[in-house]
Design an enzyme around this catalytic site. Structure first.
Site, PDB file in Angstrom:
ATOM      1  N   GLY A  70       0.814  -1.208   0.000  1.00  0.00           N
ATOM      2  CA  GLY A  70       0.000   0.000   0.000  1.00  0.00           C
ATOM      3  C   GLY A  70       0.851   1.262   0.000  1.00  0.00           C
ATOM      4  CG  ASN A 157      -4.759   4.054   9.227  1.00  0.00           C
ATOM      5  OD1 ASN A 157      -5.186   5.074   8.678  1.00  0.00           O
ATOM      6  ND2 ASN A 157      -3.604   4.035   9.838  1.00  0.00           N
ATOM      7  CD  GLN A 185      -6.648  -0.449   7.523  1.00  0.00           C
ATOM      8  OE1 GLN A 185      -7.428  -1.335   7.854  1.00  0.00           O
ATOM      9  NE2 GLN A 185      -5.353  -0.508   7.802  1.00  0.00           N
ATOM     10  CB  SER A 205      -1.957  -3.196   0.781  1.00  0.00           C
ATOM     11  OG  SER A 205      -0.892  -3.951   1.293  1.00  0.00           O
ATOM     12  CG  HIS A 207      -0.156  -6.840   4.279  1.00  0.00           C
ATOM     13  ND1 HIS A 207      -0.212  -6.480   5.604  1.00  0.00           N
ATOM     14  CD2 HIS A 207       0.229  -5.716   3.617  1.00  0.00           C
ATOM     15  CE1 HIS A 207       0.153  -5.204   5.739  1.00  0.00           C
ATOM     16  NE2 HIS A 207       0.417  -4.710   4.547  1.00  0.00           N
ATOM     17  CB  CYS A 300      32.724  23.537 -32.714  1.00  0.00           C
ATOM     18  SG  CYS A 300      32.133  24.392 -34.173  1.00  0.00           S
TER      19      CYS A 300
HETATM   20  N1  PLP Z   1      -2.804   3.044   3.881  1.00  0.00           N
HETATM   21  C1  PLP Z   1      -3.474   2.707   4.992  1.00  0.00           C
HETATM   22  C2  PLP Z   1      -4.768   3.393   5.276  1.00  0.00           C
HETATM   23  C3  PLP Z   1      -2.961   1.754   5.868  1.00  0.00           C
HETATM   24  O1  PLP Z   1      -3.626   1.422   6.962  1.00  0.00           O
HETATM   25  C4  PLP Z   1      -1.719   1.139   5.566  1.00  0.00           C
HETATM   26  C5  PLP Z   1      -1.107   0.140   6.474  1.00  0.00           C
HETATM   27  O2  PLP Z   1      -1.347   0.118   7.643  1.00  0.00           O
HETATM   28  C6  PLP Z   1      -1.060   1.512   4.384  1.00  0.00           C
HETATM   29  C7  PLP Z   1      -1.630   2.469   3.576  1.00  0.00           C
HETATM   30  C8  PLP Z   1       0.249   0.912   3.998  1.00  0.00           C
HETATM   31  O3  PLP Z   1       0.072  -0.396   3.506  1.00  0.00           O
HETATM   32  P1  PLP Z   1       1.302  -1.407   3.421  1.00  0.00           P
HETATM   33  O4  PLP Z   1       1.530  -1.957   4.805  1.00  0.00           O
HETATM   34  O5  PLP Z   1       0.858  -2.479   2.468  1.00  0.00           O
HETATM   35  O6  PLP Z   1       2.464  -0.650   2.913  1.00  0.00           O
END
Ligand code: PLP
Length: 358
Positions: A70, A157, A185, A205, A207, A300
């Site tokens: 992310g 987040n 998120q 993202s 994960h 030149c």
């Molecule tokens: N944006 C938000 C709102 C997030 O909560 C996070 C991670 O906590 C990120 C971006 C960053 O994601 P990543 O951990 O994949 O870099």
């Protein structure tokens, strides 16, 4: 263990692990750019993944840019918005004060005097209300004539507050301002519809929703050309642009490429051309008139082109050296259209000069 930190990261799902194991252990392990069967299998797996991600987020497959997380998606989105702003002469960016640090730190870089694209971007951070929601009216108030980008997260987040991204996006579209939303998120928790909502860029993202670490995507609508973040990507793009130019010119005949042909032995972006029977000094003038800037070596003091000591040292005969033009390609400056335009101009100029010499 009670794991209640799923906003930080999630457990990788068995389905995601199976899918990765299948690719890593199976026939699709190869480099998808390779020109053999194993490469083709990897490319098919990659394109299938692209279609699946696009279907989940309701975008076109061609709008999915792979990134590693992310943070990278957000960084690239802001750089893309800044590149657009720099091109348009608009250097003001609006974001909320509650964005993730991957947005806020990049905004600080863009605002600094030595930041990307000339730096010195003006940044307005809009504050949320007491529940953590940013008002549409507050964003509207922050917009200026020179605003190029608004970045507002889909959901926060820390408090989970969903932001009025659709309304803000609509407002931006009316003013030709790019709109990015960090949906890191939100993805997997709320229904995302990239096409319906008309976003320019959206970050996710894997994960955060049971996918593996090290995989993310930046959706970029076809209105937006993503600014490349990694140099290796730029190099392969430059290589592709070079191949396009060289094949157009050599197909037409009367054009040779000097220097090494093997990619590992040369820079990707420098193309040394010899245009049979064409004086390079006259070619430069005509190309300049056609709006194409290339070089014929060093000038030149009198402004005339000096014969190249490099070509001479390489043993290139002086009558060939007098036809030498250097085209140097850059990943952010050039695209397929400009390469085609340059190829047409070079061929036309060569034909004209050969005609007048006869
Ligand atoms: N944006 C938000 C709102 C997030 O909560 C996070 C991670 O906590 C990120 C971006 C960053 O994601 P990543 O951990 O994949 O870099």
């Amino acid at each position: 263990m009670v794991y209640l930190d799923n906003a930080a990261t999630t457990r990788t799902s068995p389905a995601a692990m199976d899918a990765m194991a299948h690719v890593m252990a199976g026939d699709a392990f190869a480099n998808p750019s390779s020109q053999h069967d194993a490469g083709d299998a990897a490319l098919r797996a990659l394109e299938e993944a692209r279609r699946e991600v696009a279907a989940c987020l309701r975008s076109r497959p061609s709008e999915v840019e792979w990134v590693s997380c992310g943070t990278e998606a957000n960084n690239q989105a802001l750089l893309t918005g800044a590149a657009y702003g720099a091109r348009e002469g608009r250097r003001h960016i609006v974001a909320s004060a509650i964005e993730h640090p991957s947005v806020l730190r990049m905004l600080e870089r863009l605002a600094s005097a030595d930041g990307p694209f000339g730096g010195g971007f003006d940044v307005t951070l809009v504050r949320p209300d007491e529940t953590g929601v940013v008002g549409v009216a507050s964003v509207k108030e922050a917009l200026r004539e020179d605003t190029c980008l608004v970045s507002l997260m889909y959901a926060n987040n820390e408090v989970g507050a969903i932001q009025p991204v659709r309304d803000v996006c609509r407002m931006c579209r009316k003013r030709a301002i790019l709109f990015h939303t960090d949906a890191v998120q939100a993805a997997g928790h709320v229904h995302l519809d990239f096409a319906r909502d008309g976003f320019d860029m959206l970050s996710v993202s894997a994960h955060k929703f049971h996918g593996p670490r090290g995989v993310g995507a930046l959706l970029c609508s076809k209105r937006v050309a993503p600014a490349p973040l990694l140099l290796g990507d730029g190099a392969s793009r430059v290589e592709a642009l070079r191949a396009r130019l060289v094949s157009r010119l050599t197909e037409a005949g009367g054009v040779r490429v000097l220097g090494p042909q093997e990619p590992s032995l040369r820079l990707p972006g420098i193309v040394a051309l010899a245009l049979e029977g064409v004086d390079h000094e006259s070619a430069l003038v005509l190309l300049d008139e056609a709006g194409v800037c290339v070089s014929a070596g060093s000038a030149c003091a009198a402004g005339a082109v000096e014969s190249s000591h490099v070509l001479a040292a390489m043993g290139v005969p002086s009558e060939v050296a007098r036809t030498y033009l250097r085209v140097s390609i850059d990943a952010t400056e050039n695209d397929e259209c400009s390469i085609d335009e340059a190829a047409d101009a070079i061929l036309q100029v060569a034909e004209r000069l050969r005609g007048s010499a006869r």
